[in-house]
Enzyme design. Structure first.
Site, PDB file in Angstrom:
ATOM      1  N   HIS A   1       0.831  -1.196   0.000  1.00  0.00           N
ATOM      2  CA  HIS A   1       0.000   0.000   0.000  1.00  0.00           C
ATOM      3  C   HIS A   1       0.866   1.247   0.000  1.00  0.00           C
ATOM      4  O   HIS A   1       2.087   1.182   0.145  1.00  0.00           O
ATOM      5  CB  HIS A   1      -0.901   0.037   1.244  1.00  0.00           C
ATOM      6  CG  HIS A   1      -1.778  -1.164   1.390  1.00  0.00           C
ATOM      7  ND1 HIS A   1      -2.341  -1.529   2.591  1.00  0.00           N
ATOM      8  CD2 HIS A   1      -2.192  -2.087   0.492  1.00  0.00           C
ATOM      9  CE1 HIS A   1      -3.074  -2.622   2.423  1.00  0.00           C
ATOM     10  NE2 HIS A   1      -2.994  -2.979   1.164  1.00  0.00           N
TER      11      HIS A   1
ATOM     12  N   GLU B   1       3.289  -0.515   3.941  1.00  0.00           N
ATOM     13  CA  GLU B   1       3.037   0.845   3.446  1.00  0.00           C
ATOM     14  C   GLU B   1       4.369   1.379   2.948  1.00  0.00           C
ATOM     15  O   GLU B   1       5.311   1.558   3.726  1.00  0.00           O
ATOM     16  CB  GLU B   1       2.486   1.714   4.569  1.00  0.00           C
ATOM     17  CG  GLU B   1       1.204   1.190   5.198  1.00  0.00           C
ATOM     18  CD  GLU B   1      -0.038   1.547   4.408  1.00  0.00           C
ATOM     19  OE1 GLU B   1       0.094   2.292   3.399  1.00  0.00           O
ATOM     20  OE2 GLU B   1      -1.137   1.113   4.789  1.00  0.00           O
TER      21      GLU B   1
END
Length: 313
Positions: A68, A162
């Site tokens: 992500h 992330e």
């Protein structure tokens, strides 16, 4: 054993980020759409979510990560926490029985990333993640995420990566992201070879499908495939694996098979003679142990052996 790594379209963004890209064509956030371990998720299950659930149930994965943007951190389960009065006001860590393994996996990625391990906040008021890792619920809790679902219902160790403070970076930055992440990705994939794996067979050598296994002291169990295969990522230590190689409705009436085994570091050693089995930037993955479990009325035995391969720097 290493299963194929597949791209994952589902996203864990911060809840304050409400952009069009979070949702499918029907307006549903797919990474809030899975069954939840702690709360009943009453959101209408979407076609995409059902397809991923079916995929997870029919293809047993060892290790998973979904990539992500929007932060720079490796996040590990649980993403949600028990519904207590305190947790309604304060985000607190929600730890799995395999917390040692998940912390290790997150740190393998972070410490081998170009900058994640430095824990530099994305903004002056942003969160500083120690070592570039965080427990998902401690960051902020969410209901219906894929990470927890894959761990509980898919028996797969999954973390969320992330990789960019910018939620949607321009394509001309992709080569830079590749350089920052390629080492971490390869070493993370290599962790699929860590731990214990083997087969459960009956007294005739036939594979036992659906045998229920559990590492003693870790209540989240896992099952064998149609080929009798099983695997679990574990750190070095002494463990007991409990096996119920019987149909589910007979589990409570038939005895468990309990096999004790020692899981050590790999054969590779550093120049100072210490074993290579850590997660930091100067370390490597371990080799797996294999435990063959035979179930039958008369013969119950286990066989331990190491494998001649390992993945590392």
């Amino acid at each position: 054993m290493l299963n194929a790594q597949w791209p994952n379209p589902l996203s864990r963004s911060h809840p304050n980020v409400r952009l069009l890209f979070r949702y499918n064509a029907r307006g549903y956030d797919l990474n809030r759409n899975f069954p939840d371990y702690f709360r009943e998720n009453q959101v209408l299950r979407q076609v995409e979510t059902l397809a991923v659930q079916d995929w997870i149930q029919n293809h047993k994965f060892v290790l998973s990560a979904n990539l992500h943007g929007g932060a720079l951190v490796a996040s590990y389960p649980f993403d949600n926490n028990p519904n207590t009065i305190l947790n309604q006001f304060v985000s607190s860590a929600s730890l799995t029985p395999d917390d040692d393994v998940f912390r290790h996996l997150a740190q393998v990625y972070s410490f081998n990333h170009g900058s994640m391990y430095l824990a530099v906040p994305c903004s002056p008021l942003g969160t500083k993640f120690v070592n570039g890792t965080t427990n998902g619920a401690e960051w902020y809790p969410l209901t219906g995420g894929m990470q927890d679902y894959n761990y509980i219902w898919g028996s797969c160790m999954e973390i969320t990566l992330e990789l960019s403070c910018c939620k949607y970076p321009p394509t001309n930055q992709l080569p830079k992201f590749w350089e920052e992440n390629v080492k971490s990705l390869l070493l993370f994939i290599g962790e699929a070879h860590r731990g214990v794996r083997g087969f459960v067979t009956d007294e005739f050598g036939n594979p036992v499908e659906g045998a229920i296994l559990k590492i003693k002291g870790r209540e989240i169990g896992f099952q064998t495939t149609k080929f009798g295969e099983y695997w679990r990522i574990l750190l070095p230590g002494v463990y007991k694996i409990e096996v119920s190689p019987y149909p589910r409705h007979l589990v409570d009436t038939l005895p468990l098979i309990i096999v004790s085994f020692f899981l050590g570091c790999g054969r590779r050693i550093r120049s100072n003679g210490s074993p290579v089995c850590g997660h930091r930037r100067d370390s490597d993955s371990t080799e797996p142990d294999a435990v063959q479990i035979y179930s039958g009325k008369s013969t119950r035995a286990s066989e331990h052996y190491g494998q001649p391969w390992s993945i590392g720097r």
